[in-house]
Design a protein around this motif. Sequence first.
Motif, PDB file in Angstrom:
ATOM      1  N   MET A 143       0.815  -1.211   0.000  1.00  0.00           N
ATOM      2  CA  MET A 143       0.000   0.000   0.000  1.00  0.00           C
ATOM      3  C   MET A 143       0.853   1.266   0.000  1.00  0.00           C
ATOM      4  SD  MET A 143      -2.942  -1.148   2.741  1.00  0.00           S
ATOM      5  CE  MET A 143      -3.904   0.348   2.499  1.00  0.00           C
ATOM      6  N   ILE A 144       2.179   1.102   0.001  1.00  0.00           N
ATOM      7  CA  ILE A 144       3.074   2.252   0.060  1.00  0.00           C
ATOM      8  C   ILE A 144       3.674   2.508  -1.314  1.00  0.00           C
ATOM      9  CG2 ILE A 144       5.209   3.158   1.061  1.00  0.00           C
ATOM     10  CD1 ILE A 144       2.863   3.080   2.971  1.00  0.00           C
ATOM     11  N   SER A 145       3.568   3.740  -1.775  1.00  0.00           N
ATOM     12  CA  SER A 145       4.161   4.127  -3.051  1.00  0.00           C
ATOM     13  C   SER A 145       5.681   4.041  -2.960  1.00  0.00           C
ATOM     14  CB  SER A 145       3.733   5.555  -3.396  1.00  0.00           C
ATOM     15  OG  SER A 145       4.475   6.038  -4.495  1.00  0.00           O
ATOM     16  N   PRO A 146       6.348   3.595  -4.033  1.00  0.00           N
ATOM     17  CA  PRO A 146       7.818   3.490  -4.006  1.00  0.00           C
ATOM     18  C   PRO A 146       8.516   4.789  -3.623  1.00  0.00           C
ATOM     19  CG  PRO A 146       6.940   2.358  -5.916  1.00  0.00           C
ATOM     20  CD  PRO A 146       5.779   3.077  -5.289  1.00  0.00           C
ATOM     21  N   LYS A 147       7.925   5.928  -3.978  1.00  0.00           N
ATOM     22  CA  LYS A 147       8.573   7.208  -3.669  1.00  0.00           C
ATOM     23  C   LYS A 147       8.508   7.545  -2.181  1.00  0.00           C
ATOM     24  CE  LYS A 147       4.306   9.499  -5.187  1.00  0.00           C
ATOM     25  NZ  LYS A 147       3.706  10.378  -6.201  1.00  0.00           N
ATOM     26  N   GLU A 173       0.740  11.165   0.752  1.00  0.00           N
ATOM     27  CA  GLU A 173       0.523  10.992  -0.688  1.00  0.00           C
ATOM     28  C   GLU A 173      -0.666  11.811  -1.177  1.00  0.00           C
ATOM     29  OE1 GLU A 173       1.143   7.313  -3.766  1.00  0.00           O
ATOM     30  OE2 GLU A 173       0.353   6.888  -1.775  1.00  0.00           O
ATOM     31  N   SER A 174      -1.657  11.984  -0.313  1.00  0.00           N
ATOM     32  CA  SER A 174      -2.843  12.765  -0.691  1.00  0.00           C
ATOM     33  C   SER A 174      -2.567  14.263  -0.687  1.00  0.00           C
ATOM     34  CB  SER A 174      -4.000  12.457   0.269  1.00  0.00           C
ATOM     35  OG  SER A 174      -4.352  11.096   0.208  1.00  0.00           O
ATOM     36  N   ASN A 175      -1.659  14.699   0.182  1.00  0.00           N
ATOM     37  CA  ASN A 175      -1.426  16.134   0.359  1.00  0.00           C
ATOM     38  C   ASN A 175      -0.207  16.672  -0.385  1.00  0.00           C
ATOM     39  OD1 ASN A 175      -3.437  17.226   2.555  1.00  0.00           O
ATOM     40  ND2 ASN A 175      -2.795  15.220   3.282  1.00  0.00           N
ATOM     41  N   PHE A 176       0.671  15.778  -0.835  1.00  0.00           N
ATOM     42  CA  PHE A 176       1.863  16.213  -1.567  1.00  0.00           C
ATOM     43  C   PHE A 176       1.765  15.695  -2.998  1.00  0.00           C
ATOM     44  CE2 PHE A 176       3.055  16.600   2.780  1.00  0.00           C
ATOM     45  CZ  PHE A 176       4.029  17.591   2.845  1.00  0.00           C
ATOM     46  N   LYS A 177       1.679  16.608  -3.945  1.00  0.00           N
ATOM     47  CA  LYS A 177       1.477  16.240  -5.337  1.00  0.00           C
ATOM     48  C   LYS A 177       2.797  16.253  -6.110  1.00  0.00           C
ATOM     49  CE  LYS A 177      -2.901  16.137  -4.476  1.00  0.00           C
ATOM     50  NZ  LYS A 177      -3.566  14.830  -4.281  1.00  0.00           N
ATOM     51  N   GLY A 178       2.917  15.300  -7.040  1.00  0.00           N
ATOM     52  CA  GLY A 178       4.071  15.272  -7.937  1.00  0.00           C
ATOM     53  C   GLY A 178       5.396  15.212  -7.207  1.00  0.00           C
ATOM     54  N   HIS A 179       6.283  16.152  -7.571  1.00  0.00           N
ATOM     55  CA  HIS A 179       7.636  16.169  -7.012  1.00  0.00           C
ATOM     56  C   HIS A 179       7.682  16.740  -5.597  1.00  0.00           C
ATOM     57  CE1 HIS A 179       9.525  14.803 -10.679  1.00  0.00           C
ATOM     58  NE2 HIS A 179       8.842  15.704 -11.374  1.00  0.00           N
ATOM     59  N   GLU A 180       6.550  17.218  -5.080  1.00  0.00           N
ATOM     60  CA  GLU A 180       6.541  17.767  -3.720  1.00  0.00           C
ATOM     61  C   GLU A 180       6.961  16.718  -2.695  1.00  0.00           C
ATOM     62  OE1 GLU A 180       2.655  19.267  -3.022  1.00  0.00           O
ATOM     63  OE2 GLU A 180       2.949  21.108  -4.169  1.00  0.00           O
ATOM     64  N   VAL A 181       6.640  15.454  -2.994  1.00  0.00           N
ATOM     65  CA  VAL A 181       6.956  14.384  -2.049  1.00  0.00           C
ATOM     66  C   VAL A 181       8.464  14.170  -1.926  1.00  0.00           C
ATOM     67  CG1 VAL A 181       6.984  12.422  -3.651  1.00  0.00           C
ATOM     68  CG2 VAL A 181       6.146  12.105  -1.326  1.00  0.00           C
TER      69      VAL A 181
END
Length: 411
Positions: A143-147, A173-181
């Motif tokens: 359930m965890i994105s690789p990034k 993941e919901s609050n940080f979009k694209g490269h923000e993460v």
Amino acid sequence: MRIKKYEASDMQEAIKMIKQDFGQDAIILHSRTIQKGGVLGLFGKEKVEVMAGIDINIVESENRKKAYYPKITKMDTSEKMLRQMPPIVETAYSPKIIEKNQEQSPITTSLEKKLTYLSKEMDDLKETLNLIVKKVANSPHPMISPKLIMYYKALERIGIGEDIIINMLQEVESNFKGHEVEDSKRVIAYIKQKVINLLGSVSPIDLETDRSKRIVALVGPTGVGKTTTIAKMAANFSLIQKKNVALITIDTFRIAAIEQLRNYANIIGIPMEVVFNLDDFSAALRKFKSADLILIDTAGRSPKNNEQILELKKFLKNAFIDTYLVLSVTARSNDIFDTVKRYGVLGGNKVIFTKLDETSSSGVIVDVVKKYSKEISYITNGQNVPDDFEVAYPRRIANIMFSDVLEYTGD
């Protein structure tokens, strides 16, 4: 299908005749016993009448095999065998060699294009599957994105439980979009604030607004540092807050613990009583009724020894005694959870965590608060009395935890 009727003296002879004509693939369709010869049907011989058949396609196939692959005997030579082989005849189904300059038919060209397209699609699918397999292999949780793997491993390393980590990272993941993460400082600051929120409010001893909570007992398993912690509390309230403090110990199992606490009491300049039974305990409480704060030290009890915990409960059943569970963050998470559950019979929801200076995995504090609805009151982070004792403010705890997270993520 080719069908033939046979008459024989018995079934064994009939089968032999059928095999000679049709071979092993023959099928018996019908059989019966008949009378042959005699007079008026009398004195005749019994015979077997059998109707058998074979699929004509099988016969033709066998004939072709015999034609193409003649039977070889020991007398045959290679040259003789070659002479017996029939010539190779090209048929509509025979493979043809297409010369470079030979023009292909439209059907062949179309088929080759489709095969080329399908081959490319299969290669693309294979590449996609390989990427998925690599991502799953590298991800600690599906359930965890690789990034977000870096943050997952960092939070896991400091001891926060998997369920809490997943919930927080899903919010990331919901609050940080694209490269923000990829901005690790911002992401860690966000997670840190989530931890502060989870820790909730702090519950230290408040003698100014709630005099009913002036009798405090420290309970917990052996080795968590109860005696040292109670000495730090006594020194803090007596020397720094200038309160009238008294000590009671019911830990009569360890002489060393009694002497250690007595030495602390003498240094701080406060009274102390050792009690051996319930009558002694009641007498000591009456003796110190004028004190601002009475601190009770108890013997370490194994969480698995229910009898000892219930024995301790007899001393602490007084409604005016506020019970604090002392836990060491150096213990295994599962052992801490087990201790919290088993000591629950003593009542109280306040916890003191010790030995924060001895580990980088203090994240278990978050799980205790979240899973068991406990309130953190104090933390200790060293052996110095009374310095290494402080109120468990959520931001302070988060700062201790996330100093290791920043180090782990390279920030």
